[in-house]
Scaffold this active site. Structure first.
Site, PDB file in Angstrom:
ATOM      1  N   GLU A  46     -12.373   1.776  17.195  1.00 26.70           N
ATOM      2  CA  GLU A  46     -13.387   1.691  16.137  1.00 26.70           C
ATOM      3  C   GLU A  46     -14.286   0.471  16.228  1.00 26.70           C
ATOM      4  O   GLU A  46     -15.379   0.459  15.658  1.00 26.70           O
ATOM      5  CB  GLU A  46     -12.723   1.719  14.760  1.00 26.70           C
TER       6      GLU A  46
ATOM      7  N   ASP B 181      -8.994   7.057   8.457  1.00 25.81           N
ATOM      8  CA  ASP B 181      -9.923   6.027   8.008  1.00 25.81           C
ATOM      9  C   ASP B 181     -10.024   4.920   9.043  1.00 25.81           C
ATOM     10  O   ASP B 181     -10.788   3.974   8.878  1.00 25.81           O
ATOM     11  CB  ASP B 181      -9.475   5.452   6.654  1.00 25.81           C
TER      12      ASP B 181
ATOM     13  N   CYS C 124       1.896   1.172   7.928  1.00 31.96           N
ATOM     14  CA  CYS C 124       2.673   0.095   8.552  1.00 31.96           C
ATOM     15  C   CYS C 124       1.760  -0.753   9.432  1.00 31.96           C
ATOM     16  O   CYS C 124       0.683  -0.308   9.836  1.00 31.96           O
ATOM     17  CB  CYS C 124       3.816   0.679   9.381  1.00 31.96           C
ATOM     18  N   PRO C 125       2.167  -1.974   9.726  1.00 31.45           N
ATOM     19  CA  PRO C 125       1.343  -2.830  10.583  1.00 31.45           C
ATOM     20  C   PRO C 125       1.369  -2.347  12.022  1.00 31.45           C
ATOM     21  O   PRO C 125       2.277  -1.615  12.434  1.00 31.45           O
ATOM     22  CB  PRO C 125       2.012  -4.208  10.443  1.00 31.45           C
TER      23      PRO C 125
ATOM     24  N   HIS D 139     -13.367   3.388   7.917  1.00 37.03           N
ATOM     25  CA  HIS D 139     -12.602   2.215   7.475  1.00 37.03           C
ATOM     26  C   HIS D 139     -13.094   1.733   6.109  1.00 37.03           C
ATOM     27  O   HIS D 139     -13.405   0.559   5.907  1.00 37.03           O
ATOM     28  CB  HIS D 139     -12.691   1.084   8.501  1.00 37.03           C
TER      29      HIS D 139
ATOM     30  N   ASP E 182      11.167   2.605   6.207  1.00 38.65           N
ATOM     31  CA  ASP E 182      10.829   1.186   6.236  1.00 38.65           C
ATOM     32  C   ASP E 182      12.116   0.422   6.535  1.00 38.65           C
ATOM     33  O   ASP E 182      13.167   0.750   5.976  1.00 38.65           O
ATOM     34  CB  ASP E 182      10.244   0.719   4.896  1.00 38.65           C
TER      35      ASP E 182
ATOM     36  N   ILE F 264       0.833  -1.204   0.000  1.00 38.65           N
ATOM     37  CA  ILE F 264       0.000   0.000   0.000  1.00 38.65           C
ATOM     38  C   ILE F 264       0.868   1.255   0.000  1.00 38.65           C
ATOM     39  O   ILE F 264       0.628   2.186  -0.774  1.00 38.65           O
ATOM     40  CB  ILE F 264      -0.955  -0.007   1.211  1.00 38.65           C
TER      41      ILE F 264
ATOM     42  N   THR G 113      -4.537   5.450   7.278  1.00 36.62           N
ATOM     43  CA  THR G 113      -5.459   4.479   6.694  1.00 36.62           C
ATOM     44  C   THR G 113      -5.026   3.056   7.049  1.00 36.62           C
ATOM     45  O   THR G 113      -5.440   2.101   6.406  1.00 36.62           O
ATOM     46  CB  THR G 113      -5.511   4.618   5.151  1.00 36.62           C
ATOM     47  N   SER G 114      -4.202   2.920   8.076  1.00 37.08           N
ATOM     48  CA  SER G 114      -3.621   1.623   8.412  1.00 37.08           C
ATOM     49  C   SER G 114      -4.328   0.982   9.602  1.00 37.08           C
ATOM     50  O   SER G 114      -5.240   0.170   9.433  1.00 37.08           O
ATOM     51  CB  SER G 114      -2.122   1.779   8.675  1.00 37.08           C
ATOM     52  N   ARG G 115      -3.918   1.331  10.823  1.00 32.55           N
ATOM     53  CA  ARG G 115      -4.544   0.823  12.041  1.00 32.55           C
ATOM     54  C   ARG G 115      -4.634   1.949  13.054  1.00 32.55           C
ATOM     55  O   ARG G 115      -3.698   2.733  13.221  1.00 32.55           O
ATOM     56  CB  ARG G 115      -3.751  -0.361  12.629  1.00 32.55           C
TER      57      ARG G 115
END
Length: 339
Positions: A267, A262, A209-210, A299, A178, A159, A236-238
């Site tokens: 959530e 997002d 990123c995770p 989301h 990264d 992504i 927009t990840s977590r």
């Protein structure tokens, strides 16, 4: 049908059911769907099933995995890329398989991140409402030119890399962080740098990123203090990547000039359901909503026809192939057959 897997799908929306049931592979599974999220109170719904198909806000901690195992579940098939909601070590010890969809239409999420950037910047959501009311005044709609701005992308997996390719067309100065730099992106002129440099230099920071122990609350009081005044942050990840309390304070002091979300840390109690006729009890979320420079979507970054089709296809393949003893190792976080 011989070896037909009994599948319990949790957090199932109408579009999930449609995309799975319309896929040609659906005839090879026996799918039962539940709109409710998977948690300690709902896990019993998967009694006598082989597979639990779960999404981002379903709870899969050690206690719930133990209960699912006792009920006959041997495979957790995630229909998403992230797996921070799964106790992987517990799954291994229980001999349960865990699969996921590692890369479904990464352009969908990247394009949504770019949409949040552009909407916040040029305030098109506000302009739309003004013009509909006959108000053509431009005061309060001032934006900035994205060309030549320093854009930071945290995480250049599928992504993040897709977003970099999009932003390269705008003529931005691209900074990336990264642990595993992508040579193809470096050929586009991307500068890989430290997280500290990225935070301090960039006008816009987008998270891709995770969520894990290292990345939890990476956006916090300390990291925010190192950023430019008026920085734009996109996530927009977590949701857990952001310390929401620290972000609210930074919005109040104008350290953050724009915030596009997002995802949200809490959530699971809100997203994917209609609360329009209720009083929302999450005071932190409601405080975020009061800022004129905050844009929140529920989301939906993944929510395209192409992505839904790919999610259904890969998830069904994971379920069927595992039952046949030929699982794709790149899609399985835990595969007892490898032991």
């Amino acid at each position: 049908m011989e070896n037909c897997q009994r599948v319990a799908m949790f957090s199932a929306q109408a579009y999930d059911i449609k995309s799975f049931s319309q896929h040609t592979l659906s005839s090879q599974v026996n799918l039962t769907s539940f709109e409710t999220t998977l948690n300690a109170n709902t896990a019993a719904l998967s009694q006598d099933t082989d597979v639990v198909c779960a999404f981002v806000n379903d709870q899969l901690d050690a206690a719930i995995l133990e209960q699912l195992k006792q009920q006959g579940v041997g495979h957790i098939a995630l229909r998403c890329a992230g797996y921070n909601n799964v106790d992987i070590d517990a799954a291994k010890s229980l001999g349960m398989a865990v699969s996921r969809v590692p890369a479904y239409s990464p352009e969908a999420v990247a394009e949504h991140a770019l949409t949040l950037m552009m909407t916040l910047n040029r305030k098109t959501h506000k302009a739309y409402n003004r013009v509909r009311e006959g108000n053509f005044n431009l005061n309060g709609l001032l934006g900035f030119t994205l060309h030549d701005k320093k854009i930071g992308v945290v995480g250049t997996g599928h992504i993040g890399a897709a977003l970099v390719r999009l932003l390269s067309g705008f003529g931005c100065q691209l900074y990336c962080y990264d642990p595993y730099p992508n040579p193809e992106l470096e050929n586009l002129g991307v500068q890989y740098t430290s997280l500290e440099t990225l935070f301090s230099e960039c006008h816009v920071i987008s998270l891709h990123c995770p969520l894990n122990e290292q990345s939890y609350h990476m956006i916090n009081q300390d990291s925010l203090s190192a950023m430019r005044d008026g920085v734009m942050i996109i996530n927009t990840s977590r949701g857990g990547l952001i310390d929401t309390g620290a972000v609210i304070n930074a919005l109040k002091t104008h350290k953050i000039g724009y915030l596009g979300l997002d995802v949200y840390e809490m959530e699971s109690e809100l997203f994917f359901r209609d609360h329009s006729s209720e009083i929302i009890q999450d005071d932190v979320f409601e405080r975020l909503q009061t800022f004129h420079n905050v844009l929140i979507t529920g989301h939906q970054g993944f929510f395209t026809v192409e992505a839904l089709t790919e999610i259904a296809e890969v998830t069904l393949q994971n379920i069927i192939h595992f039952a046949q003893g030929k699982a794709d190792k790149n899609r399985f976080l835990v595969n007892p057959m490898d032991s």
